[in-house]
Design a protein around this motif. Structure first.
Motif, short mmCIF file in Angstrom:
data_model
loop_
_atom_site.label_atom_id
_atom_site.label_comp_id
_atom_site.label_asym_id
_atom_site.label_seq_id
_atom_site.Cartn_x
_atom_site.Cartn_y
_atom_site.Cartn_z
N ILE A 79 49.78 22.18 -1.62
CA ILE A 79 48.91 22.76 -2.66
C ILE A 79 48.76 24.27 -2.48
O ILE A 79 48.95 25.06 -3.41
CB ILE A 79 47.52 22.08 -2.65
N VAL A 126 50.25 26.88 -5.20
CA VAL A 126 49.25 27.56 -6.03
C VAL A 126 49.05 29.02 -5.60
O VAL A 126 48.88 29.90 -6.45
CB VAL A 126 47.92 26.79 -6.01
N VAL A 184 48.75 17.56 -7.78
CA VAL A 184 47.53 18.35 -7.88
C VAL A 184 47.87 19.83 -8.03
O VAL A 184 47.30 20.55 -8.87
CB VAL A 184 46.63 18.13 -6.65
N ALA A 185 48.82 20.32 -7.22
CA ALA A 185 49.19 21.73 -7.28
C ALA A 185 49.78 22.09 -8.64
O ALA A 185 49.48 23.17 -9.18
CB ALA A 185 50.19 22.04 -6.17
N VAL A 239 49.18 20.71 -11.57
CA VAL A 239 48.10 20.76 -12.56
C VAL A 239 47.27 22.02 -12.38
O VAL A 239 46.93 22.70 -13.36
CB VAL A 239 47.22 19.50 -12.46
N LEU A 240 46.93 22.35 -11.13
CA LEU A 240 46.15 23.56 -10.86
C LEU A 240 46.89 24.81 -11.31
O LEU A 240 46.31 25.71 -11.92
CB LEU A 240 45.82 23.65 -9.37
N ALA A 241 48.18 24.88 -10.99
CA ALA A 241 48.97 26.05 -11.38
C ALA A 241 49.02 26.20 -12.89
O ALA A 241 48.92 27.32 -13.42
CB ALA A 241 50.39 25.92 -10.81
N MET A 270 46.78 25.11 -15.06
CA MET A 270 45.45 25.49 -15.55
C MET A 270 45.16 26.96 -15.29
O MET A 270 44.65 27.67 -16.16
CB MET A 270 44.39 24.61 -14.89
N LEU A 271 45.48 27.45 -14.09
CA LEU A 271 45.24 28.85 -13.77
C LEU A 271 46.11 29.77 -14.63
O LEU A 271 45.66 30.82 -15.10
CB LEU A 271 45.52 29.09 -12.29
#
Length: 441
Positions: A316, A320, A389-390, A392-394, A396-397
């Motif tokens: 992650i 990210v 997870v990473a 999705v986070l990337a 979104m950011l």
């Protein structure tokens, strides 16, 4: 750096992005189905399907369906990577070293920094340290699909940069796989594979002279040879996706229509890309994602527990944070150490958003996780949770950064698309005083 480029390159990249967008949506859908099925009351049927074995044993081709997807179907994806990379450096805007050095260096930075972060997080555990290459890859289809949703009006130079970055990134990833994930090498099938590749390369260059075939028909001869080369590479102990890249490199690229003669016009590279990209984006990569993304999380408690594992944490943080730090940091250093300057058509914040988007590591990251730990192991499951997870986070950011920038460029694009002479080419791409677009060969 990242200037507007030629109009022909803009059109070509736009077409690729449209196809990859559809593929990215199918990829996400297939992965979601795999995850839901693997965590449903019918999970046993999912894993039974994934582990069902079929094939021919003497060539080490008696594989599970999951392995067939990773070794066989994904080779089609890497074949296109080879085609695209060669075309970029032979006939694209990146044939100029001054333009190629930035995305290549940025891709290298985007590989080294995430790998270093993962290694630091897992430094005390030699068993998990083997997964250092998991956060090094950018998923081109997934990233482009997100970009199409949140950044459809961003400057074409930025989209070209992301596409080129992802392609070079994949090349570095497949090199890592070939060097660091080959446990046992069998010399005889390797030599036969080299001979087959040489024959494939020769016929790809001389198919007109020897067979009198059009480019659209040459694949009838080359495809069976390519399949044999793939099988021999697999039998040699090297991961079979390496064969896909090498076969892609072997296909000739037509650089210019100006040369005339029988070779003018669309070449094998264009024909193969047209035929195989729908197979890759519409079937091969989604099927791989379906089999590879399915991980039994074990409910909410299991999900939270997996996030505290050094494997998932390393993945992650590497994707990210490591990806944008490596890409943006390398690009910034180039502006300080060389005469390169950022093009005035966009800002550093735009490049930061694209660098965040490059943190979407999915297809190749899942493949490296399987190679690092083996399917069904606990570290592999935790690595896959980290990858999901990473990614999705990337996404979104990147959306937070690029969405307002996209609104800004929508207004700018409306001005640039002016075509006062009604010749079908925006005036911003035309050479002054002529009706020819910039970069026309």
């Amino acid at each position: 750096m990242f200037s507007r480029g030629s109009y022909s390159e803009k059109l070509r990249i736009s077409e690729i992005l449209r196809k990859e967008t559809i593929g990215g949506m199918l990829l996400v859908a297939a992965a979601l189905i795999g995850i839901v099925w693997a965590n449903s009351p019918f999970s046993d049927s999912y894993f039974s399907l994934r582990d069902f074995e079929i094939g021919y044993e003497p060539w080490h081709l008696h594989l599970s369906l999951g392995a067939w997807a990773a070794d066989g179907l994904l080779a089609v994806f890497f074949f296109l990577v080879g085609l695209e990379l060669k075309r970029e450096f032979v006939a694209g805007d990146l044939r100029n070293i001054s333009k190629a050095v930035v995305p290549v260096a940025a891709a290298a930075g985007g590989v080294l920094v995430p790998a270093a972060i993962y290694a630091v997080v897992n430094l005390g555990n030699p068993d998990t340290l083997t997964g250092w290459a998991i956060p090094t890859a950018t998923d081109i289809a997934f990233a482009v699909a997100v970009l199409a949703i949140i950044g459809s009006h961003l400057p074409s130079a930025l989209r070209i940069f992301l596409l080129t970055l992802a392609v070079v990134d994949d090349l570095l990833a497949i090199t890592i796989i070939a060097i660091f994930y080959t446990e046992e090498l069998h010399v005889t099938p390797l030599l036969l594979a080299i001979a087959g590749l040489a024959l494939y390369t020769f016929l790809a260059q001389k198919y007109r002279r020897f067979f009198g075939l059009k480019a659209s028909a040459a694949w009838f001869i080359l495809l069976p040879i390519g399949v044999v080369v793939w099988a021999l590479v697999h039998s040699s102990g090297i991961h079979a996706t390496v064969a896909g890249v090498l076969l892609g490199f072997a296909v000739p690229v037509i650089r210019s229509q100006a040369s005339g003669g029988p070779e003018a016009g669309p070449g094998l590279s264009e024909i193969f890309e047209h035929r195989f990209r729908p197979l890759s984006a519409g079937f091969a990569v989604p099927v791989f994602a379906f089999f590879s993304a399915g991980v039994a999380v074990g409910g909410w408690d299991g999900f939270v527990s997996s996030l505290t594992d050094p494997v998932s944490l390393g993945v992650i943080v590497g994707l990210v944070l490591g990806k944008p730090i490596g890409i943006l940091g390398t690009t910034w250093l180039l502006t300080r150490l060389t005469r390169a300057k950022l093009d005035t058509s966009f800002k550093w914040i735009d490049l930061f958003g694209v660098a965040l988007l490059a943190g979407i590591g999915f297809t190749v990251s899942l493949l490296v996780a399987d190679l690092s730990f083996g399917q069904g192991t606990l570290p592999n499951d935790h690595a896959k949770v980290g990858i999901l997870v990473a990614s999705v986070l990337a996404a979104m950011l990147a959306a937070v950064v690029l969405t307002p920038r996209n609104r800004h460029y929508r207004a700018v694009e409306a001005e640039e698309d002016v075509d006062d002479d009604a010749d079908g080419i925006p005036d911003v791409y035309q050479q002054p005083g002529t009706d020819r677009p910039h970069g026309k060969e």
